[in-house]
Design an enzyme around this catalytic site. Sequence first.
Site, PDB file in Angstrom:
ATOM      1  N   GLU A 275      27.357  75.862  59.470  1.00 53.01           N
ATOM      2  CA  GLU A 275      27.205  76.198  60.896  1.00 53.01           C
ATOM      3  C   GLU A 275      25.977  75.520  61.503  1.00 53.01           C
ATOM      4  OE1 GLU A 275      26.514  80.376  60.518  1.00 53.01           O
ATOM      5  OE2 GLU A 275      28.604  80.867  60.179  1.00 53.01           O
ATOM      6  N   TYR A 318       8.069  79.233  70.965  1.00 55.47           N
ATOM      7  CA  TYR A 318       7.922  78.937  69.531  1.00 55.47           C
ATOM      8  C   TYR A 318       6.751  78.007  69.238  1.00 55.47           C
ATOM      9  CZ  TYR A 318      12.979  80.080  69.805  1.00 55.47           C
ATOM     10  OH  TYR A 318      14.191  80.646  70.052  1.00 55.47           O
ATOM     11  N   CYS A 346       4.014  80.386  87.433  1.00 51.77           N
ATOM     12  CA  CYS A 346       2.762  81.136  87.485  1.00 51.77           C
ATOM     13  C   CYS A 346       2.483  81.873  86.184  1.00 51.77           C
ATOM     14  CB  CYS A 346       2.815  82.109  88.648  1.00 51.77           C
ATOM     15  SG  CYS A 346       3.209  81.261  90.169  1.00 51.77           S
ATOM     16  N   TYR A 375      18.852  74.613  72.116  1.00 53.28           N
ATOM     17  CA  TYR A 375      18.011  75.722  72.557  1.00 53.28           C
ATOM     18  C   TYR A 375      17.168  75.310  73.766  1.00 53.28           C
ATOM     19  CZ  TYR A 375      19.656  77.110  67.981  1.00 53.28           C
ATOM     20  OH  TYR A 375      20.469  77.380  66.911  1.00 53.28           O
TER      21      TYR A 375
HETATM   22  C1  LIG Z   1      21.468  80.146  64.942  1.00 51.77           C
HETATM   23  C2  LIG Z   1      22.466  80.205  63.866  1.00 51.77           C
HETATM   24  C3  LIG Z   1      22.989  79.021  63.338  1.00 51.77           C
HETATM   25  C4  LIG Z   1      22.519  77.661  63.751  1.00 51.77           C
HETATM   26  O1  LIG Z   1      21.210  77.389  63.381  1.00 51.77           O
HETATM   27  P1  LIG Z   1      20.616  75.923  63.611  1.00 51.77           P
HETATM   28  O2  LIG Z   1      19.225  76.020  63.154  1.00 51.77           O
HETATM   29  O3  LIG Z   1      20.733  75.636  65.061  1.00 51.77           O
HETATM   30  O4  LIG Z   1      21.413  74.980  62.786  1.00 51.77           O
HETATM   31  C5  LIG Z   1      23.986  79.132  62.389  1.00 51.77           C
HETATM   32  N1  LIG Z   1      24.442  80.331  61.965  1.00 51.77           N
HETATM   33  C6  LIG Z   1      23.952  81.493  62.449  1.00 51.77           C
HETATM   34  C7  LIG Z   1      24.489  82.776  61.957  1.00 51.77           C
HETATM   35  C8  LIG Z   1      22.946  81.469  63.405  1.00 51.77           C
HETATM   36  O5  LIG Z   1      22.443  82.609  63.880  1.00 51.77           O
END
Ligand SMILES: *Cc1c(COP(=O)(O)O)cnc(C)c1O
Length: 421
Positions: A275, A318, A346, A375
């Site tokens: 993911e 961050y 501001c 992001y």
């Molecule tokens: C945010 C998230 C991602 C993606 O993370 P990246 O750092 O953008 O690759 C994948 N899986 C889950 C469950 C997440 O919360």
Amino acid sequence: MDHFIYRDGALYAEDVPVAEIAAAVGTPFYVYSTATLLRHFRLFDEALAGLDHLVCYAMKAASNQAILKTLAQAGAGMDVVSQGEYLRAKAAGVSGDKIVFSGVGKTAEEIRTALTGGIRQFNVESEPEMAAINAVALDLGVVAPITIRVNPDVDAKTHAKIATGKSENKFGIPISRARDVYALAASMKGLDVIGIDVHIGSQLTELEPFRLAYQKVAELTETLRADGHDIRRLDLGGGLGIPYESSNTAPPLPIDYGAMVKESLGHLNVEIEIEPGRLIAGNSGIMVSKVIYVKQGEDRQFLILDGAMNDLIRPAMYEAHHDIIPVIEAEPGMQQTAYDIVGPVCESGDTFAKGRHMAPLKADELVAFRSAGAYGAVMSSEYNSRPLIPEVLVNGDQFAVIRKRPTFDEMINRDTIPEWL
Ligand SMILES: *Cc1c(COP(=O)(O)O)cnc(C)c1O
């Protein structure tokens, strides 16, 4: 590698001069490169070649319909974390069997929407959520495919706000309790337990934390199989980092990540799902902004931009670094100036960089924030009543506005006045 490069001293997005887009849409704005999005998706896809796999883009990184469609057409699945994201993915043409539903707080309504519209699997994060999915599935007369997200208690060595794999984090169930929770899941008639899920954090710059987590998942796979569960899919999450600072050493490449996955899990004969969000979208986008004023402070110079923390919150949230470069390249050998680069909002937190060395800039000149594709736009707001900034997609020598800037009237008229006023 991305497709934002200088040609004859002018910054291009693929084959389009960035200044030309600025003239057409006004500043600030986000612009994404199709070629970079596709390149990064394919790097992951190729890194897992030889394994039965699916790359599910974590669309929370950048969820514009045009971005989703670009990736979906290349074969990507989607990782969603809300009903809104699920519906966005469907609207972009992604079929339910390629959508994975993550997130710690899925509501009954969200579960119902996904079960009705089709879902590849839910990544379950707690026992009460498991019971809720079971209840909705039984009510609908269907069986919900699930994995259970385990928290492997490893240190991802990333910023505290984006670390998710330590026992103190809210994510997943402790891996030590996995056998009991899997036994419970197997007893629920509305669930089909198909695998294990893990995601330890974001912007990881080393492979070692992944390797530790995946070794624990490999062991758990064997244990659960011995307990009688048919574990056939492993969702390994996202999290591989990107180089935000051109001067720093780069994080591992997808190909090295893929090799490590094969080494840790290849022997298990399972389907692998990943993911990635940031690594696909991050370097695929820049934010372009204009200098409003150059202000002389007592001991420093401020570069005041028309972009602000509401447009790109990563530095404020961050302490993130973005390389900031001029859209018209400085003459070689120019004396550099140290600037505090700020927006007009501001809050002192509306600071993008302190003491950043750049060739001198003047009012009306354009700068680009590199690596702002992930992001960035998705976390923007209209704080200080600054309308959401537009998004543009480039493809070769073409570009299109993929989300327009609302007019001030549109922004204001989203509010409604109660009749007693
Ligand atoms: C945010 C998230 C991602 C993606 O993370 P990246 O750092 O953008 O690759 C994948 N899986 C889950 C469950 C997440 O919360």
